[in-house]
Design an enzyme around this catalytic site. Sequence first.
Site, PDB file in Angstrom:
ATOM      1  N   CYS A 199      16.645  12.235  23.878  1.00 16.96           N
ATOM      2  CA  CYS A 199      16.148  13.570  24.251  1.00 16.96           C
ATOM      3  C   CYS A 199      15.066  13.488  25.318  1.00 16.96           C
ATOM      4  O   CYS A 199      14.998  14.361  26.201  1.00 16.96           O
ATOM      5  CB  CYS A 199      15.652  14.302  23.009  1.00 16.96           C
ATOM      6  SG  CYS A 199      17.023  14.733  21.904  1.00 16.96           S
ATOM      7  N   CYS A 228      13.252  11.830  20.641  1.00 17.97           N
ATOM      8  CA  CYS A 228      13.821  10.478  20.596  1.00 17.97           C
ATOM      9  C   CYS A 228      14.129  10.045  22.038  1.00 17.97           C
ATOM     10  O   CYS A 228      14.083  10.857  22.958  1.00 17.97           O
ATOM     11  CB  CYS A 228      15.083  10.471  19.728  1.00 17.97           C
ATOM     12  SG  CYS A 228      16.540  11.157  20.565  1.00 17.97           S
ATOM     13  N   HIS A 240      21.274  16.960  19.268  1.00 21.18           N
ATOM     14  CA  HIS A 240      19.885  17.066  18.829  1.00 21.18           C
ATOM     15  C   HIS A 240      19.324  18.405  19.318  1.00 21.18           C
ATOM     16  O   HIS A 240      19.845  19.015  20.256  1.00 21.18           O
ATOM     17  CB  HIS A 240      19.063  15.902  19.387  1.00 21.18           C
ATOM     18  CG  HIS A 240      19.279  14.611  18.668  1.00 21.18           C
ATOM     19  ND1 HIS A 240      18.372  13.581  18.677  1.00 21.18           N
ATOM     20  CD2 HIS A 240      20.314  14.193  17.882  1.00 21.18           C
ATOM     21  CE1 HIS A 240      18.832  12.578  17.947  1.00 21.18           C
ATOM     22  NE2 HIS A 240      20.010  12.916  17.467  1.00 21.18           N
ATOM     23  N   GLU A 281      16.682  19.276  21.078  1.00 19.37           N
ATOM     24  CA  GLU A 281      16.277  19.389  22.481  1.00 19.37           C
ATOM     25  C   GLU A 281      17.493  19.488  23.398  1.00 19.37           C
ATOM     26  O   GLU A 281      17.507  20.260  24.354  1.00 19.37           O
ATOM     27  CB  GLU A 281      15.416  18.182  22.902  1.00 19.37           C
ATOM     28  CG  GLU A 281      14.097  18.063  22.143  1.00 19.37           C
ATOM     29  CD  GLU A 281      14.201  17.179  20.911  1.00 19.37           C
ATOM     30  OE1 GLU A 281      15.284  17.131  20.288  1.00 19.37           O
ATOM     31  OE2 GLU A 281      13.189  16.540  20.569  1.00 19.37           O
TER      32      GLU A 281
END
Lengths: 154, 154
Positions: free
Chosen positions: A84, A81, A51, A53
């Site tokens: 993260c 999310c 992801h 991040e």
Amino acid sequence: MPDFLDMAYKEAEQGMLAGDGGPFGAVVVKDGIIIGKGHNRVISSHDSTAHAEICAIREAESALGTHDLSGCEIYTTCYPCPMCLGAIMWARITKVYYGSTSEQAAAVGFDDQAFYRAFLTPESNQLVSMVYDDNPTSRLLWQKWLELDDRKMY
Amino acid sequence: MPDFLDMAYKEAEQGMLAGDGGPFGAVVVKDGIIIGKGHNRVISSHDSTAHAEICAIREAESALGTHDLSGCEIYTTCYPCPMCLGAIMWARITKVYYGSTSEQAAAVGFDDQAFYRAFLTPESNQLVSMVYDDNPTSRLLWQKWLELDDRKMY
């Protein structure tokens, strides 16, 4: 909009158009300077953990040569999310600027909200079945850890 | 104790003794075969996201050439932290076997419990300050995403 969030959006769009993954970008900033940036690469990297991040945090930590980003901020195009947000906590980042909400992500098909619901009501978590196997190896391992001379916490 | 959990403990101890990080290990299993293993490498990799489960998931996905581990199980020496539980959800793993609890991890100094509290009561989250910056770039990006011809979900 702060310029850093704008950089995160540029990162997101580049990644999306390249087919790397979803429309998400992030930058990590220390003392007003970008030290890590990332966009979602789940598809191109065959890596569900890639992801925006996480990629930005990993790049920042690699640049600084440390697992500790205390004093840094992260700018991300969307509310993180659970994975993260957990990563942000472990990196010791204490300030997150985000440009859109989990509700907006859900509206275009991303599952964050369902994941958050599973976190908030673990007893009704239908996503993952957790099986506890209590065993002596576990206690022995903790003991060995506590007895290590050069134990480093993080 | 299933043999797979035993493998996760061996992985944990090797990593701990090598100074790679905390005493945590994990293996990902598909159809009775280990396809990924990992131990905590936060210290040696300068990477706060290099938890055992994340490392094992990334290795498994790299081996299979996909971001989707549906049908796999993960065996981990300790109850996953929020970051790793989120990673397990994104990887579409639906069964987790774990060998010790968050309480046991907390007893030797790992912060998972504080993180879980921050998730469970977001309004009292003192760990991370979340700042929302509503802006038009965000809506434009979602729109472009929805209009992409070769959009791949994950």
